[in-house]
Design a protein around this motif. Structure first.
Motif, PDB file in Angstrom:
ATOM      1  N   LYS A   1      20.351  14.875  18.516  1.00  8.42           N
ATOM      2  CA  LYS A   1      21.335  15.524  17.661  1.00  8.42           C
ATOM      3  C   LYS A   1      20.674  16.115  16.429  1.00  8.42           C
ATOM      4  CE  LYS A   1      25.662  14.679  15.201  1.00  8.42           C
ATOM      5  NZ  LYS A   1      26.696  13.665  14.846  1.00  8.42           N
ATOM      6  N   SER A   2      19.752  15.352  15.808  1.00  7.31           N
ATOM      7  CA  SER A   2      19.018  15.809  14.616  1.00  7.31           C
ATOM      8  C   SER A   2      17.537  15.601  14.882  1.00  7.31           C
ATOM      9  CB  SER A   2      19.462  15.039  13.376  1.00  7.31           C
ATOM     10  OG  SER A   2      20.857  15.202  13.142  1.00  7.31           O
ATOM     11  N   PRO A   3      16.846  16.582  15.466  1.00  2.89           N
ATOM     12  CA  PRO A   3      15.435  16.388  15.854  1.00  2.89           C
ATOM     13  C   PRO A   3      14.524  16.020  14.693  1.00  2.89           C
ATOM     14  CG  PRO A   3      16.348  18.351  16.889  1.00  2.89           C
ATOM     15  CD  PRO A   3      17.357  17.905  15.893  1.00  2.89           C
ATOM     16  N   GLU A   4      14.620  16.732  13.575  1.00  4.60           N
ATOM     17  CA  GLU A   4      13.724  16.454  12.460  1.00  4.60           C
ATOM     18  C   GLU A   4      13.966  15.064  11.892  1.00  4.60           C
ATOM     19  OE1 GLU A   4      13.898  19.485   9.541  1.00  4.60           O
ATOM     20  OE2 GLU A   4      13.092  21.059  10.853  1.00  4.60           O
ATOM     21  N   ALA A   5      15.227  14.675  11.747  1.00  3.66           N
ATOM     22  CA  ALA A   5      15.522  13.333  11.246  1.00  3.66           C
ATOM     23  C   ALA A   5      15.017  12.263  12.209  1.00  3.66           C
ATOM     24  CB  ALA A   5      17.024  13.186  11.018  1.00  3.66           C
ATOM     25  N   THR A   6      15.124  12.535  13.510  1.00 11.57           N
ATOM     26  CA  THR A   6      14.639  11.564  14.499  1.00 11.57           C
ATOM     27  C   THR A   6      13.126  11.417  14.430  1.00 11.57           C
ATOM     28  OG1 THR A   6      16.481  12.114  15.971  1.00 11.57           O
ATOM     29  CG2 THR A   6      14.586  11.008  16.943  1.00 11.57           C
ATOM     30  N   VAL A   7      12.409  12.535  14.374  1.00  8.90           N
ATOM     31  CA  VAL A   7      10.944  12.481  14.296  1.00  8.90           C
ATOM     32  C   VAL A   7      10.515  11.781  13.009  1.00  8.90           C
ATOM     33  CG1 VAL A   7       8.854  13.873  14.146  1.00  8.90           C
ATOM     34  CG2 VAL A   7      10.650  14.515  15.739  1.00  8.90           C
TER      35      VAL A   7
ATOM     36  N   VAL B   1       0.850  -1.183   0.000  1.00  5.30           N
ATOM     37  CA  VAL B   1       0.000   0.000   0.000  1.00  5.30           C
ATOM     38  C   VAL B   1       0.887   1.235   0.000  1.00  5.30           C
ATOM     39  CG1 VAL B   1      -0.182   0.090   2.508  1.00  5.30           C
ATOM     40  CG2 VAL B   1      -1.980   1.097   1.123  1.00  5.30           C
ATOM     41  N   ASP B   2       0.429   2.268  -0.682  1.00  2.57           N
ATOM     42  CA  ASP B   2       1.162   3.537  -0.794  1.00  2.57           C
ATOM     43  C   ASP B   2       0.542   4.528   0.189  1.00  2.57           C
ATOM     44  OD1 ASP B   2       2.677   5.661  -1.497  1.00  2.57           O
ATOM     45  OD2 ASP B   2       2.097   5.722  -3.607  1.00  2.57           O
ATOM     46  N   VAL B   3       1.287   4.878   1.246  1.00  6.92           N
ATOM     47  CA  VAL B   3       0.769   5.714   2.333  1.00  6.92           C
ATOM     48  C   VAL B   3       1.583   7.000   2.392  1.00  6.92           C
ATOM     49  CG1 VAL B   3       0.278   5.884   4.795  1.00  6.92           C
ATOM     50  CG2 VAL B   3       0.065   3.684   3.639  1.00  6.92           C
ATOM     51  N   ASP B   4       0.933   8.136   2.197  1.00  7.87           N
ATOM     52  CA  ASP B   4       1.538   9.448   2.395  1.00  7.87           C
ATOM     53  C   ASP B   4       0.880  10.094   3.608  1.00  7.87           C
ATOM     54  OD1 ASP B   4       2.954   8.970   0.121  1.00  7.87           O
ATOM     55  OD2 ASP B   4       1.710  10.226  -1.181  1.00  7.87           O
ATOM     56  N   PHE B   5       1.684  10.590   4.536  1.00  4.87           N
ATOM     57  CA  PHE B   5       1.117  11.212   5.730  1.00  4.87           C
ATOM     58  C   PHE B   5       2.056  12.285   6.242  1.00  4.87           C
ATOM     59  CE2 PHE B   5       3.874   7.898   7.200  1.00  4.87           C
ATOM     60  CZ  PHE B   5       4.373   8.293   8.417  1.00  4.87           C
ATOM     61  N   SER B   6       1.550  13.090   7.144  1.00  2.00           N
ATOM     62  CA  SER B   6       2.315  14.176   7.762  1.00  2.00           C
ATOM     63  C   SER B   6       2.156  14.095   9.270  1.00  2.00           C
ATOM     64  CB  SER B   6       1.851  15.539   7.243  1.00  2.00           C
ATOM     65  OG  SER B   6       0.494  15.764   7.577  1.00  2.00           O
ATOM     66  N   VAL B   7       3.165  14.623   9.961  1.00  3.55           N
ATOM     67  CA  VAL B   7       3.197  14.596  11.429  1.00  3.55           C
ATOM     68  C   VAL B   7       3.367  16.028  11.924  1.00  3.55           C
ATOM     69  CG1 VAL B   7       4.386  13.758  13.471  1.00  3.55           C
ATOM     70  CG2 VAL B   7       4.184  12.287  11.467  1.00  3.55           C
ATOM     71  N   LEU B   8       2.489  16.456  12.820  1.00  3.37           N
ATOM     72  CA  LEU B   8       2.581  17.757  13.457  1.00  3.37           C
ATOM     73  C   LEU B   8       3.143  17.563  14.862  1.00  3.37           C
ATOM     74  CD1 LEU B   8       0.428  18.161  11.140  1.00  3.37           C
ATOM     75  CD2 LEU B   8      -0.558  19.944  12.569  1.00  3.37           C
ATOM     76  N   TRP B   9       4.277  18.208  15.147  1.00  4.20           N
ATOM     77  CA  TRP B   9       4.948  18.024  16.427  1.00  4.20           C
ATOM     78  C   TRP B   9       5.473  19.361  16.924  1.00  4.20           C
ATOM     79  CZ3 TRP B   9      10.225  19.099  16.912  1.00  4.20           C
ATOM     80  CH2 TRP B   9      10.902  19.329  15.714  1.00  4.20           C
ATOM     81  N   LEU B  10       5.781  19.424  18.199  1.00  2.00           N
ATOM     82  CA  LEU B  10       6.319  20.625  18.807  1.00  2.00           C
ATOM     83  C   LEU B  10       7.164  20.236  20.005  1.00  2.00           C
ATOM     84  CD1 LEU B  10       3.633  22.455  20.946  1.00  2.00           C
ATOM     85  CD2 LEU B  10       3.241  20.201  19.987  1.00  2.00           C
ATOM     86  N   VAL B  11       8.010  21.186  20.422  1.00  2.00           N
ATOM     87  CA  VAL B  11       8.887  20.969  21.568  1.00  2.00           C
ATOM     88  C   VAL B  11       8.054  21.042  22.846  1.00  2.00           C
ATOM     89  CG1 VAL B  11      10.916  21.800  22.804  1.00  2.00           C
ATOM     90  CG2 VAL B  11      10.840  21.913  20.318  1.00  2.00           C
TER      91      VAL B  11
END
Length: 379
Positions: free
Chosen positions: A185-191, A162-172
């Motif tokens: 070390k790399s917050p965006e890469a970790t999330v 299955v082809d799944v595209d999604f987005s994640v909304l996050w904050l500190v």
């Protein structure tokens, strides 16, 4: 004598001073005299500062030089301390370090901390940020959406793709921003990595049909909970605010076949619904008819049981009477039986042995009885 490393060949003896010739002169340049430079600086400060009038050049000059050096050092210290002021914007949060250790959290505005190298300031953004997995907005042709298939293709629990595209909304997390600064070390890469891993795990537990139809909200909540749990174990200081499924489709190579399957399943569901509707109509009618027949049989059974009980009671009562007077009872039963047998006949039977003299032989009893019956019918 051989030439040294600072003297070209054939130009005389070696000069021991690499900056030029010695005090006797020569072609090179002498190095600056530090004592002479310091003396000139002291003379200039003595002319500028008060109390620098004529006097001895010994003790007065030394004291003046010490005062100047202290003044310059003080200016340097004050300037270094002023570099400790910093500004935190409204969408940021200040994290102060002293000798590399966490010291305090500062609010937006003007603040001060020990300057470098003693102190350091980190300013993480505390607003909501978005990470896209499987697509990149504004990266396609003419500013459209570019599909990243290596991120979006996932294997389902029934071994479909299955082809799944999604987005994640996050904050500190505003309660512990120091975890965000020190533990990642790399917050965006970790999330992004945690989000992709969580989505693959949740999709891998389910069949493809619920994923394509009605399980979107359930999948979003499950991925959000799993992401938050994983980031908490990392001590990331991040709050996952929302997970949004943008697109959930079969791969482009087989999407036509999947649509045909979906149409066939829709027809199957429609036929099942029609059959269920017919069953819902016929089954209650059949159950009502069965109930009616059952009730009728129950009533007939009760009637027959009551009749049998009545006949038994009547027989018992006759038996009791018979036992009391057998001759009379036999006569009564005889008469009742004769009455039941001949009651509907138009014949008159006369016992001549007993009533021989009481009946006129020529009396037309049959005609009289017919006339009497006809008269009653006319009435």
């Amino acid at each position: 004598m051989s030439n040294g490393p600072w003297q070209p060949r054939g130009q005389g003896p070696r000069n021991p001073n690499p900056w030029g010739s010695g005090p006797s002169g020569g072609g090179g340049r002498e190095p600056p005299d530090l004592e002479d430079i310091l003396r000139r600086s002291q003379d200039k400060l003595r002319r500028v500062l008060p109390g620098g009038g004529p006097g001895g050049e010994g003790g007065g000059l030394s004291k003046l030089g010490a005062v100047g050096i202290a003044f310059l050092g003080l200016l340097a210290v004050v300037g270094w301390m002023l570099t400790g002021f910093y500004t935190v914007r409204p969408n940021e949060m200040g994290i102060e370090r002293v000798f590399g250790r966490f010291a305090a959290i500062t609010a937006p505005g003007l603040n001060w901390n020990w300057p470098y190298p003693i102190g350091r300031i980190d300013k993480p953004t505390i607003g909501v940020q978005t990470i896209e997995i499987g697509l990149r907005s504004g990266a396609g042709p003419r500013g459209g959406v570019r599909d990243i298939r290596e991120e979006s293709l996932m294997l389902t629990g029934d071994e479909n793709i299955v082809d799944v595209d999604f987005s994640v909304l996050w904050l500190v997390d505003a309660r512990r921003p120091q975890d965000f600064v020190f533990n990642l070390k790399s917050p965006e890469a970790t999330v992004k990595a945690v989000a992709e891993s969580a989505m693959r795990e949740i999709v891998g537990r389910r069949d493809i049909q619920p994923i394509l139809t009605g399980a979107r909200l359930e999948i979003e909540r499950a991925v959000q909970d799993l992401m938050q749990k994983t980031l908490n174990t990392y001590g990331a200081g991040i709050i996952v605010q929302q997970v949004q499924l943008m697109k959930v489709d079969p791969p482009a190579e087989v999407i036509d076949a999947f649509r045909d399957v979906q149409a066939a399943r829709a027809d199957q569901e429609r036929a099942q619904n029609e059959a269920q509707t017919y069953a819902n109509k016929v089954i209650p009618e059949a159950r009502g008819e069965a109930s009616r027949i059952t009730q009728r049989a129950e009533a007939e059974r009760e009637r027959m049981i009551a009749d049998a009980r009545g006949e038994a009671a009547r027989f018992i009562s006759i038996l009791d009477e018979y036992q009391k007077a057998p001759a009379i009872t036999r006569q009564r039963l005889y008469l009742e039986s004769i009455e039941r047998i001949y009651g509907g006949m138009d014949k008159i039977i006369i016992d001549q042995g007993k009533q021989q003299n009481g009946v006129v032989p020529l009396l037309p009893l049959n005609d009289l009885m017919r006339r009497s019956a006809n008269g009653q019918e006319k009435r």
